[in-house]
Write a protein that holds these residues in place. Structure first.
Motif, mmCIF file in Angstrom:
data_model
loop_
_atom_site.group_PDB
_atom_site.id
_atom_site.type_symbol
_atom_site.label_atom_id
_atom_site.label_comp_id
_atom_site.label_asym_id
_atom_site.label_seq_id
_atom_site.Cartn_x
_atom_site.Cartn_y
_atom_site.Cartn_z
ATOM 1 N N ARG A 121 0.815 -1.205 0.000
ATOM 2 C CA ARG A 121 0.000 0.000 0.000
ATOM 3 C C ARG A 121 0.855 1.264 0.000
ATOM 4 O O ARG A 121 0.544 2.246 -0.669
ATOM 5 N N THR A 177 0.704 7.190 8.614
ATOM 6 C CA THR A 177 -0.277 6.395 7.868
ATOM 7 C C THR A 177 0.113 6.196 6.413
ATOM 8 O O THR A 177 -0.447 5.328 5.736
ATOM 9 N N CYS A 264 -5.594 0.019 12.986
ATOM 10 C CA CYS A 264 -5.583 1.271 12.217
ATOM 11 C C CYS A 264 -4.393 1.277 11.259
ATOM 12 O O CYS A 264 -3.420 0.538 11.442
ATOM 13 N N ARG A 265 -4.437 2.158 10.285
ATOM 14 C CA ARG A 265 -3.321 2.302 9.355
ATOM 15 C C ARG A 265 -2.051 2.766 10.051
ATOM 16 O O ARG A 265 -0.950 2.557 9.554
ATOM 17 N N GLU A 279 -11.484 4.810 3.848
ATOM 18 C CA GLU A 279 -10.833 3.538 3.533
ATOM 19 C C GLU A 279 -11.331 2.424 4.447
ATOM 20 O O GLU A 279 -11.680 1.330 3.994
#
Length: 436
Positions: A121, A177, A264-265, A279
């Motif tokens: 990502r 993030t 969480c990211r 997201e």
């Protein structure tokens, strides 16, 4: 000169110029006579400042208005083409670059989608890729607008993450993030973008630039205190008040709403962003059995989620899974808003960002209901919760405001132009004494 305040004649001159410029900008056109009461300056000071600003091409005449029994009064305004600013939004789905004149008329725009470039990502946010988009976009808008780059007041940049500053690198971005660890963004931009050395960079958290725009021109005008929420792929906020001008970004999205909750990211568990960011919202819909369009980006997928929950035709049935996910999201957001109300007691909470505006038109009432029922009754009864008014692209507007605000603060100059005044004799003496 005031000994108590320590202000010099140069400081007073700059403050007078700043006061006149700001009043003409926000309230103009105004006459010289009208400028006196709104700036608290004498008629002589107003005349001197206006004469300088006219000679420098920052202010122009804008017609006249009749006066009671006297000669018509000449109106003045800030010249729209006296300078230009660039605003950059380094978002989580794209990079947007816009060039504005002083009146914030958009003269050119460049958009660069941030497509995934690999299996990880974080590859989407590769620093080199993002830097290339910003560099190419700045060069494109300057060329398209056909302006001289020397006329730029500066480049404002909104980023996801915490912005720190060091003497060596200027603005350094800590974007956990997006896997940005102490990225010296200001130095990298200076090294890669072909702009004159006189053009400054102003780098701030994207939620703060959004908030700056809303407080100057949008739903925050007139509020003594406000929280502006940026709701996109993730969640952030900026806080404004009498003691917090020009505002401060806060990592609201990483408040904990559930112990040992979803990952969480940022790597932690139970953050608000893990439930309420676009997201995460779409991920929860998939997990619950929802079917976003294949290969759709976040914005298109969120549109599909809303269409499933709130079908356009009366004969169509709402998707109960989509509705349940949105209802749970409203509850989590309401809890997060309640935290803001209890901690900060703002007059207003404004919701912005592409996802916030898209969702807010559908279920802001539910969020408001959860927030006020969860918060302490007194601050909850004194807060307005509503949508921002500047649209989904307000981050770039707010970013462009950063160099404009600095320009006003310096009295309409990019940098001090006068030589440093010598220090008073007492100050020199005490410094020498302290050195021994």
């Amino acid at each position: 000169m005031s000994v108590r305040s320590g202000r010099t004649v140069r400081d007073l001159r700059r403050e007078n110029r700043s006061a006149v410029l700001q009043r003409l900008y926000f309230d103009g056109p105004l006459s010289r006579l009208a400028l006196g009461p709104v700036t608290s300056l004498s008629s002589g000071s107003v005349s001197n400042v206006v004469a300088d600003l006219l000679a420098e091409g920052l202010v122009e005449e804008a017609g006249s208005v009749d006066s009671a029994g006297g000669r018509p009064r000449t109106l003045l305004r800030v010249r729209q083409d006296s300078a230009y600013m660039i605003g950059v939004d380094i978002g989580e789905t794209r990079v947007r670059i816009e060039l504005f004149d002083v009146a914030l008329t958009e003269l050119a725009r460049a958009d660069r989608p941030l497509a995934a470039n690999g299996p990880r990502r974080e590859d989407r946010y590769d620093v080199g890729v993002v830097l290339g988009h910003v560099r190419d976009g700045i060069e494109e808008v300057v060329q398209e607008a056909g302006i001289d780059a020397e006329q730029l007041l500066g480049v404002g940049v909104g980023v996801p993450g915490i912005v720190a500053r060091t003497p060596q690198d200027g603005a350094v971005v800590h974007g956990q993030t997006i896997s940005w660890d102490a990225v010296p963004l200001e130095r990298l931009l200076r090294e890669s973008v072909s702009l004159p050395d006189s053009v400054s960079y102003f780098i701030e958290n994207g939620a703060k630039t959004l908030g700056q725009a809303e407080m100057w021109f949008g739903g925050g005008r007139g509020a003594g205190s406000a929280v502006v929420v940026l709701f996109g792929s993730g969640v952030g906020a900026s806080v404004f008040g009498e003691e917090l001008r020009p505002g401060r970004a806060v990592e609201w999205g990483h408040l904990k709403v559930r112990v040992r909750g979803r990952r969480c990211r940022c790597g932690a568990q139970g953050c608000l962003e893990a439930y309420a960011g676009a997201e995460a919202l779409l991920e929860r819909w998939r997990e619950a059995g929802g079917k976003p369009p294949s290969d759709a980006g976040e914005e298109a997928a969120l549109t599909a989620l809303l269409a499933a929950a709130y079908p356009a035709g009366p004969e169509e049935e709402a998707d109960t899974v989509a509705l349940a996910v949105l209802e749970e999201t409203a509850e989590y957001l309401g809890a997060g808003f309640a935290d803001l109300i209890n901690l900060l007691q703002p007059e207003r909470i404004l919701v912005g960002g592409w996802a916030g505006l898209q969702l807010g038109t559908r279920f802001l009432d539910r969020v408001r209901s959860y927030a006020t029922s969860s918060a302490l009754s007194y601050p909850a009864s004194h807060v307005e919760i509503r949508l921002g008014t500047l649209g989904p692209d307000a981050v770039t507007v707010g970013a462009a405001i950063l160099p404009l605000a600095d320009f006003f603060a310096h009295g309409g100059r990019r940098a001090p132009v006068e030589a440093e005044e010598p220090a008073p004799a007492w100050q020199t003496t005490l410094r020498q004494r302290a050195a021994h």
